[in-house]
Write a protein that holds these residues in place. Structure first.
Motif, PDB file in Angstrom:
ATOM      1  N   ILE A   1       0.822  -1.400   0.017  1.00  0.00           N
ATOM      2  CA  ILE A   1       0.081   0.046  -0.132  1.00  0.00           C
ATOM      3  C   ILE A   1       0.932   1.491  -0.094  1.00  0.00           C
ATOM      4  O   ILE A   1       0.547   2.219  -0.767  1.00  0.00           O
ATOM      5  CB  ILE A   1      -0.986   0.065   1.194  1.00  0.00           C
ATOM      6  N   LEU A   2       1.805   1.109   0.720  1.00  0.00           N
ATOM      7  CA  LEU A   2       2.727   2.463   1.040  1.00  0.00           C
ATOM      8  C   LEU A   2       3.608   2.735  -0.445  1.00  0.00           C
ATOM      9  O   LEU A   2       3.592   3.836  -0.897  1.00  0.00           O
ATOM     10  CB  LEU A   2       3.758   1.968   1.987  1.00  0.00           C
ATOM     11  N   VAL A   3       3.943   1.757  -1.008  1.00  0.00           N
ATOM     12  CA  VAL A   3       4.648   1.810  -2.460  1.00  0.00           C
ATOM     13  C   VAL A   3       3.712   2.330  -3.338  1.00  0.00           C
ATOM     14  O   VAL A   3       4.047   3.176  -4.145  1.00  0.00           O
ATOM     15  CB  VAL A   3       5.366   0.418  -2.903  1.00  0.00           C
ATOM     16  N   ALA A   4       2.461   1.855  -3.524  1.00  0.00           N
ATOM     17  CA  ALA A   4       1.525   2.200  -4.505  1.00  0.00           C
ATOM     18  C   ALA A   4       1.301   3.600  -4.317  1.00  0.00           C
ATOM     19  O   ALA A   4       1.154   4.401  -5.252  1.00  0.00           O
ATOM     20  CB  ALA A   4       0.148   1.211  -4.469  1.00  0.00           C
ATOM     21  N   PHE A   5       1.005   4.262  -3.155  1.00  0.00           N
ATOM     22  CA  PHE A   5       0.754   5.501  -2.961  1.00  0.00           C
ATOM     23  C   PHE A   5       1.821   6.526  -3.132  1.00  0.00           C
ATOM     24  O   PHE A   5       1.724   7.687  -3.519  1.00  0.00           O
ATOM     25  CB  PHE A   5       0.120   5.692  -1.555  1.00  0.00           C
ATOM     26  N   PHE A   6       2.793   5.846  -2.909  1.00  0.00           N
ATOM     27  CA  PHE A   6       4.130   6.828  -2.892  1.00  0.00           C
ATOM     28  C   PHE A   6       4.350   6.950  -4.567  1.00  0.00           C
ATOM     29  O   PHE A   6       4.613   7.893  -4.825  1.00  0.00           O
ATOM     30  CB  PHE A   6       5.326   6.207  -2.429  1.00  0.00           C
ATOM     31  N   VAL A   7       4.313   5.950  -5.289  1.00  0.00           N
ATOM     32  CA  VAL A   7       4.798   5.845  -6.839  1.00  0.00           C
ATOM     33  C   VAL A   7       3.524   6.625  -7.538  1.00  0.00           C
ATOM     34  O   VAL A   7       3.798   7.350  -8.297  1.00  0.00           O
ATOM     35  CB  VAL A   7       4.848   4.471  -7.160  1.00  0.00           C
ATOM     36  N   ASN A   8       2.314   6.481  -6.735  1.00  0.00           N
ATOM     37  CA  ASN A   8       1.074   7.103  -7.673  1.00  0.00           C
ATOM     38  C   ASN A   8       1.234   8.803  -7.267  1.00  0.00           C
ATOM     39  O   ASN A   8       0.834   9.512  -8.354  1.00  0.00           O
ATOM     40  CB  ASN A   8      -0.186   6.784  -6.958  1.00  0.00           C
TER      41      ASN A   8
END
Length: 326
Positions: free
Chosen positions: A77-84
């Motif tokens: 979740i953290l990676v997805a939101f950061f990359v988004n």
């Protein structure tokens, strides 16, 4: 696995993701998923920074909670939101799915090393270490590099890495079969074995062996089905004495004991102190056992200095103990 292998796995997952129609639909989706896959394939090892504190904290926590079931969900979740945030307009749902694949694969492949992980937390704090694949496996790394080169030369990344992972799956099955063959050879030689650790090495047909029986520890190597025993130690339980109770309270010794499943102990009395040493029997290298925990105690059972970690000579160990004292 090692850092380099996790990096190439990130690229492979990013390439594999192009089979997802949503990812392949736009450049921003394919680029964002590639970045997320690379980050996701690395982020569980963020606990490597614990080594900056001390070895005891690192040994007790590395591949622990950061590789647990809740952590896999949290990291993805953290990676997805950061990359988004970096790629606004990317598809968040598919970004999360491929981030989850990258993080999950990282934790999954680490289970097959001799070091292992606590991947079952919070259900169990047991270390899961199958020992089938070396921390750096040249074949797994090499096939990833070949896949990346094919991609760079214009090959279809999705189908290239799909075929690659099918091949790697069969490789894992082969390693399992080979490990079981070695285990069978150990049982023929030591039929009274009650615990057998068979761990891979850098060499395809060579395996490290550590075995416990009712009365002894055995350490050796296997080449295919041929077993060679190098050392045999009498199996003596850790004494329940004041010295050992005091030693176990030390943070370095405590961390070692929480991690090591097969070890022996030594105690030496010196003029001004008593030295207690615990020696992991899984990592014999050139006649030396590099993973140890050692503590020096005064006559009043106060800790003078201690150390745990990997050292490859007695001279270096003494130096580390002096540094710890300073």
């Amino acid at each position: 696995m090692d850092t380099a292998t996790h990096v190439v796995m990130g690229f492979a997952i990013g390439g594999l993701a192009t089979l997802d129609p949503v990812v392949a639909e736009t450049t921003v989706n394919s680029q964002s998923v590639l970045v997320a896959a690379i980050i996701g394939s690395q982020i569980p090892d963020i606990d490597t920074f614990l080594k900056l504190r001390n070895n005891a904290v690192y040994i007790r926590n590395h591949r622990g909670i950061t590789h647990s079931l809740p952590a896999v969900l949290f990291w993805s979740i953290l990676v997805a939101f950061f990359v988004n945030l970096i790629f606004p307009g990317s598809n968040l749902a598919h970004l999360w799915i491929w981030s989850l694949v990258a993080v999950s694969l990282h934790v999954f492949v680490d289970i097959f090393n001799a070091y292992g992980t606590q991947a079952l937390r919070p259900l169990s704090s047991k270390w899961v270490a199958l020992g089938m694949i070396n921390t750096f496996d040249p074949y797994i790394f090499g096939i990833h590099v070949v896949g990346i080169v094919i991609w760079l030369l214009g090959g279809d990344p999705g189908y290239t890495f799909l075929v690659m992972y099918v091949v790697i799956a069969f490789y894992y099955i082969l390693r399992y079969v080979m490990q079981q063959m070695v285990r069978s050879a150990v049982l023929k030689t030591l039929p009274d074995a009650d615990r057998i650790i068979v761990a891979s090495t850098m060499y395809f047909n060579q395996w490290r062996i550590a075995v416990t029986t009712k009365d002894h520890y055995y350490v050796g190597r296997a080449y295919r089905r041929s077993l060679t025993i190098f050392d045999k130690f009498k199996r003596i339980p850790v004494p329940d004495t004041e010295i050992f109770r005091a030693a176990k309270k030390d943070k370095n010794v405590s961390a070692f004991l929480s991690f090591s499943p097969i070890y022996r102990w030594e105690v030496k009395r010196h003029e001004d102190f008593t030295e207690v040493r615990f020696i992991d029997l899984r990592y014999r290298s050139n006649g030396h056992y590099p993973f140890v925990a050692i503590v020096k105690l005064t006559d009043d059972l106060e800790i003078i200095t201690s150390y745990t970690g990997w050292v490859y000579s007695e001279e270096k160990l003494r130096k580390k103990l002096r540094v710890a004292t300073d």
